[in-house]
Design a protein around this motif. Structure first.
Motif, PDB file in Angstrom:
ATOM      1  N   ASN A   1       0.835  -1.208   0.000  1.00 41.19           N
ATOM      2  CA  ASN A   1       0.000   0.000   0.000  1.00 41.19           C
ATOM      3  C   ASN A   1       0.864   1.250   0.000  1.00 41.19           C
ATOM      4  O   ASN A   1       0.541   2.249  -0.675  1.00 41.19           O
ATOM      5  CB  ASN A   1      -0.935   0.010   1.203  1.00 41.19           C
ATOM      6  CG  ASN A   1      -2.081  -0.965   1.057  1.00 41.19           C
ATOM      7  OD1 ASN A   1      -2.441  -1.355  -0.062  1.00 41.19           O
ATOM      8  ND2 ASN A   1      -2.671  -1.380   2.169  1.00 41.19           N
ATOM      9  N   LYS A   2       1.972   1.212   0.763  1.00 48.48           N
ATOM     10  CA  LYS A   2       2.876   2.362   0.784  1.00 48.48           C
ATOM     11  C   LYS A   2       3.550   2.535  -0.570  1.00 48.48           C
ATOM     12  O   LYS A   2       3.717   3.666  -1.053  1.00 48.48           O
ATOM     13  CB  LYS A   2       3.930   2.188   1.872  1.00 48.48           C
ATOM     14  CG  LYS A   2       4.877   3.383   1.972  1.00 48.48           C
ATOM     15  CD  LYS A   2       5.823   3.272   3.151  1.00 48.48           C
ATOM     16  CE  LYS A   2       6.709   4.519   3.228  1.00 48.48           C
ATOM     17  NZ  LYS A   2       7.628   4.468   4.386  1.00 48.48           N
TER      18      LYS A   2
ATOM     19  N   SER B   1       1.560   6.753  -6.580  1.00 52.94           N
ATOM     20  CA  SER B   1       0.403   7.541  -7.022  1.00 52.94           C
ATOM     21  C   SER B   1       0.611   9.022  -6.768  1.00 52.94           C
ATOM     22  O   SER B   1       0.270   9.862  -7.617  1.00 52.94           O
ATOM     23  CB  SER B   1      -0.863   7.052  -6.304  1.00 52.94           C
ATOM     24  OG  SER B   1      -1.126   5.703  -6.622  1.00 52.94           O
TER      25      SER B   1
ATOM     26  N   GLY C   1       0.874   3.864  -2.912  1.00 54.66           N
ATOM     27  CA  GLY C   1       0.495   5.209  -2.507  1.00 54.66           C
ATOM     28  C   GLY C   1       1.555   6.235  -2.869  1.00 54.66           C
ATOM     29  O   GLY C   1       1.237   7.314  -3.391  1.00 54.66           O
TER      30      GLY C   1
END
Length: 258
Positions: free
Chosen positions: A29-30, A36, A33
């Motif tokens: 997720n990191k 992004s 993220g």
């Protein structure tokens, strides 16, 4: 007693596995993220720079259709400065790789965001060359393809680590061919570079995703938060480069030019 010990050991192994799985999800997720945020910075920087580079007021640098380059735009796209801007992201990637061990996780993240802004400056000319609709269209196509390839790289049980050396050799070949074609200006060579580039960076998307996952699993038991933080930034950088390059090559193939 032996049975109780075996049950206890199995329970402990299950807890450790659950913790690693939870940590892996947080790590990925990191990665996604951070990537992004870098993409947003790149898009905003490219759009803002292109807006400053073009004007409807008559200047000596005519583009056509009532549009002209500003002095700023001329410096970016027509003066010798364009060569520095063109190769700045490549220089920064090599610098980042050399400095990563000396940087803190926070420093590496800051460097990545600065790099993303520099990439936006470097590719800002796409807003002058291609229609806005085709840029959005190709971006969405790239996003869908990237998501599918990255998901496959994450869930597949197949070991694709052997792809790495072949794909890196392909990237080096693309860089050399692109530099040569700057002077040759061959449309046939450009088409071949773009087609191969899409295939190479599609493969790298899956490869890099699996590599990020495997690196986490290999080092998670050490509990080195600083290393894992920098690993996430490097993973975000690799996937960011895969996305940007796949997008640019697809834009060369399918983008509608102004």
């Amino acid at each position: 007693m032996a049975e109780l010990n075996r049950i206890s050991a199995n329970a402990g192994a299950g807890v450790r596995t659950a913790r690693i799985d939870e940590g892996l999800r947080a790590h990925m997720n990191k990665v996604y993220g951070t990537m992004s945020i870098g993409m947003v910075i790149t898009a905003l920087a490219a759009w803002a720079v292109s807006g400053l580079a073009v004007t409807t007021e008559a200047t000596q640098y005519a583009l056509g259709d009532g549009e002209y380059l500003t002095d700023f735009g001329y410096a970016l796209y027509a003066s010798p400065l364009k060569w520095l801007i063109m190769f700045l992201p490549l220089i920064m990637v090599f610098a980042f790789s050399a400095m990563i061990n000396r940087l803190s996780a926070a420093g590496a993240q800051t460097f990545f965001y600065v790099f993303a802004a520099a990439m936006g400056l470097s590719i800002s000319s796409i807003f002058l060359v291609f229609t806005g609709y085709s840029i959005v269209q190709v971006f969405l196509i790239t996003a869908i393809a990237f998501a599918g390839l990255s998901m496959w790289g994450y869930v597949t049980k197949k070991d694709i680590s052997g792809w790495g050396s072949f794909l890196i050799m392909g990237v080096i070949g693309l860089i050399v061919a692109s530099i040569v074609n700057i002077f040759m200006q061959s449309e046939a060579i450009m088409f071949a570079i773009s087609a191969l580039g899409v295939l190479i960076f599609a493969g790298l998307t899956a490869y890099d995703t699996q590599n990020i996952k495997n690196q986490y699993l290999a080092h998670a038991h050490h509990g080195d938060a600083e290393w894992l933080g920098k690993s996430a930034i490097m993973g975000a950088l690799n996937l960011y480069l895969d996305f940007i390059n796949m997008f640019m090559f697809l834009l060369q193939l399918f983008g509608n030019r102004e």
